[in-house]
Design an enzyme around this catalytic site. Sequence first.
Site, PDB file in Angstrom:
ATOM      1  CD  GLU A 141      37.301  37.649  48.950  1.00 59.56           C
ATOM      2  OE1 GLU A 141      38.546  37.450  48.682  1.00 59.56           O
ATOM      3  OE2 GLU A 141      36.618  36.456  48.826  1.00 59.56           O
ATOM      4  CG  ASP A 188      36.443  35.720  40.903  1.00 55.47           C
ATOM      5  OD1 ASP A 188      35.669  35.352  41.913  1.00 55.47           O
ATOM      6  OD2 ASP A 188      37.557  35.359  40.930  1.00 55.47           O
TER       7      ASP A 188
END
Length: 453
Positions: A207, A34
Site C-alpha cells: 500500500e 502517513d
Amino acid sequence: MKLFKNLCIAALAALIAVPAFAENPLISGAFSADPSAHVFNGKIYVFPSHDIPAPPGSRNKRGFNMPDYHVYSSENLFDWTDHGVIVDQEKVPWVDGKSYSMWAPDCNFKNGKYYFYFPAHQKDGRNAIGVAIADNPEGPYVPQEKPIPGVNGIDPCIFIDDDGTPYLTWQAQGNVLVVARLKDNMVELDSEIVTVNHNVPRNGLKEGPFMFKRNGKYYYSFPWCERQTECICYCMGDSPMGPFEYKGKIMEQNTDCWTNHHSVVEYKGQWYFFYHHNDYCREHDVNRSICAEYLTFNEDGTIQQITPTQRGVGITPATNKIQIDRYSAIGDSNHVWVEYNRTENPFAGWKTVFRNKDNYRRPIWIEYDRVDFGEKDLSTAIVHVFARVGGSGTIEFHADAVDGELIAKIPIVAKDEWQDASAAVLKQLKGVHNLFVTMPDGVLMHVDWVQFK
Ligand code: FUB
C-alpha cells in the site's frame, strides 16, 4: 574514522543553510501519520493523516479513527507550524461524515494551484479518492463535489513529471498498486489504470506508494508486509508507468507498529525520508507520530537502508535544551533507558534514567550526536535532573566518545525534586561534536535535558 565522521558532519552543517535540529517524533501534542512531505516556496510542508483516539460513536473502536487533515510547515524541521484543519470529513460533500476514514493523503502543485488528494469512505461505504484545491499550500482548500471518477482505493500519491504531466498512483481494491496519468485539470484520469509492475519478489500486502524522480530515474517505493509488519521497499524504472526493477528495502519492518508509510524529499541539498511510528502511544499502533531521517543514495542511484532513530535529523545548538532521551546511541539497557516524563501524558516527552545496580563498574552512558558548540566560549553546563535523597553523585559530559575529553563534571546533591544542577565548562569545544552524558557515580538519576550557557 572519527575524523572522517566529524568532517562529514561539518560538511553536512555547511550544506544546510538553515539550521535543522529535528528530533523524532516531529510533531507533539497531536497524533500524525502517513507523512507526505513536499517543498513549496522554500519551506517543507508535511501533509500527514490525523489519528485520534476512538471518539464516542465511532464504528471502529479498535482501528484507525481519522476525522480530518492538518498541514504543517517548517523551515528547520524542528519548529513546525500547524496550519490547522484543511479538510474535514463533515465538510466534503461525497464523504460519509462519521466514517473517520481519512487515510493517507498527498499534495502537489501545478498551474498555480495546490491539489490535495485524499481517500475516504463515500456515503455508500466504498473507498474513493477526492481532491481539494487551494491557492496556497496552507489552504484554504476547497473539496470537489465528487471524488475522481473511476478511482476506488486508498493512499493516493500525486507525482508530476519534469514536463508537467501528472500521474496518480494508489492502492486499488485487491491489494494491487496502480498508476494512471491525469488530465491537466488534475481531477480526471487521462489514461487507463495500469497495475504497477514492481517485481517485488514475494507476496504480502502492499500500500502507500510514493513516487519521485532523481537523475532521470523514477523511484517507486511503498510499504510491503513481507513478514509480520510493514517494511518500506523500493524499485527503480525509466517511466512513471513502469515497469520497475525491485531494488530492496529502505526501512526494515519494526516490531511495535504494524503500519509504516513514507515520503522522500530533497530540501536545501539534503534528502530526507519521512515515516511514522507509534512513539506517543505504546498500548496500540493506531495512534501514530511522524518522524524523519536522512536518506543517502549510492553512486549507482540505489538507496542505503535506513534505521529508525530517536535522534532524527539535523544539528542541535549546545545552547538549546538538549533532549538526550532522543539519543543516537545508548549503553547497557539494565543501567540506562528512556521512559515517559508523565505516563498519563506521553506528549510531555521523555527522560533518561541512569541506574547503577549491583555496583556496575562500566560507564553508564547515552550519546546525542551532532551538537553545535558554536565559535564562542561557553561557561556553564547544566543538567535538569531528579535524584532521590541518598542518591547523590555526578553527571559528566564527554566529547565524541564515552571516555572522550571531559567537558563538564556536575555534582548532583540529591533533593527529591527536579533541579537544574550546573558546573563550569572544563573543555571549550568549537563546532559540531557528539555529546556523551555519563553517570560515573550515583544510584538512580532521571535526566530530562542538558544545556550549555
Ligand atoms: O493511516 C491509515 C493507513 O495505514 C494508511 O492509509 C496506510 O498507508 C497505513 O499507513
